[in-house]
Design a protein around this motif. Structure first.
Motif: not given
Length: 338
Positions: A19-22, A51-55, A215-218
């Protein structure tokens, strides 16, 4: 150490995505890992995708893919490795190399999953349903069942007026969804694009004017943008080892019509309305009954009661306790070796 357990265990999770992918399996895994973080443990998730930067999400530290050596940055300090089927082989090899227990979360009963469990046995396998455990527990040395945790407070809302399908793929029953929309032209239908599978969409805006596709959502948006618009949820799925979205909907008293897979029968219980996915006349009859206000209210009460029965408190405690027991053994072994 306090009370026989590490003050803080270090958990390394090797996962395809997060996540935030659902996707439901990732949502389940995040709920499990965030429960460990809430107990004060350090959780680092190494992803198989860039996927971008660490979170950080709910106390879980997520590290997008940089290279094959990513897990080695954390494994030397890890008490436990957590993984999914996709990455089981590599996680088990790393676990053996560093003498670190591996926990495999099994989300389905596919031949691929069974083969992975047989060929790359984990220290502990976590099944998402009793059905999955019965189907594959025989190839595991040690396993537990932890149902996908769904907290009612996270999903409860006032139902809307749409008949909804989440994930417009053939396997999830998109053709059934559109066939019903044709038979109920005065009823609003809501289709939510899924995070995987080829999505089947209407040919044009005039094809099915009573159908809205979003659309697909988190997961964080599902309550307000999907369940708050939904009166009845459809789950004509070809395969479901559990069916998290049905439980999420029931938190709001939304009745669910479903194909009777073993997983959906287990998750929905007596609250589910079951019709074979190929029996479109049966689906029409079931939907027509639930569109009646009195029958909908009775089904809504059953749905909400079933969601309450599935309160995740005990499942989350069993999960955390199991991980902490493995971490405690690693901590003791390290102390003895010194």
């Amino acid at each position: 150490m306090t009370g026989g357990r590490p003050v803080q265990a270090r958990i390394l999770a090797m996962l395809p995505d997060y996540p935030p992918s659902g996707v439901g399996s990732w949502v389940m895994t995040h709920t499990l890992l965030s429960a460990l973080a809430a107990r004060g443990h350090r959780v680092d998730v190494v992803l198989g995708v860039r996927r971008g930067t660490p979170y950080e999400l709910d106390g879980v530290h997520v590290w997008p893919h940089r290279g094959k050596a990513d897990p080695l940055r954390f494994v030397r300090d890890a008490h436990v490795i957590v993984t999914h089927v996709d990455l089981t082989q590599r996680a088990v090899l790393i676990g053996h190399r560093y003498d670190t227990p591996v926990v495999q979360i099994a989300h389905n009963t596919s031949p691929l999953s069974r083969a992975a469990l047989q060929r790359w046995p984990a220290t502990l396998t976590v099944f998402n349903s009793s059905h999955a455990a019965a189907a594959m527990g025989d190839v595991c040395d040690r396993w537990i069942v932890v149902r996908p945790p769904v907290r009612m407070d996270d999903y409860a809302t006032t139902p809307g007026d749409c008949v909804t399908l989440v994930n417009l793929s053939a396997a999830k029953g998109a053709e059934t969804f559109y066939a019903l929309a044709e038979r109920f032209p005065q009823t609003r239908f809501l289709g939510v694009k899924g995070g995987y599978g080829v999505q089947i969409l209407p040919r044009g805006s005039d094809d099915l004017p009573n159908v809205t596709v979003v659309d697909h959502m988190p997961p964080s948006r599902m309550r307000d943008e999907v369940y708050a618009r939904t009166r009845i949820l459809l789950m004509p799925s070809e395969h479901e080892s559990w069916g998290r979205v049905g439980v999420e909907a029931m938190c709001s008293g939304i009745p669910v019509i479903a194909h009777p897979t073993a997983g959906l029968r287990e998750s929905l219980g007596d609250a589910g309305v079951f019709v074979d996915r190929d029996d479109i006349d049966g689906w029409e009859a079931a939907l027509r009954r639930l569109l009646d206000g009195r029958r909908w209210r009775a089904a809504s009460r059953r749905a909400k009661a079933r969601a309450a029965e599935l309160d995740p408190t005990d499942d989350l405690a069993a999960w955390c306790d199991g991980i902490e027991r493995l971490a405690w053994r690693v901590d003791v072994a390290a102390s003895i070796s010194k």
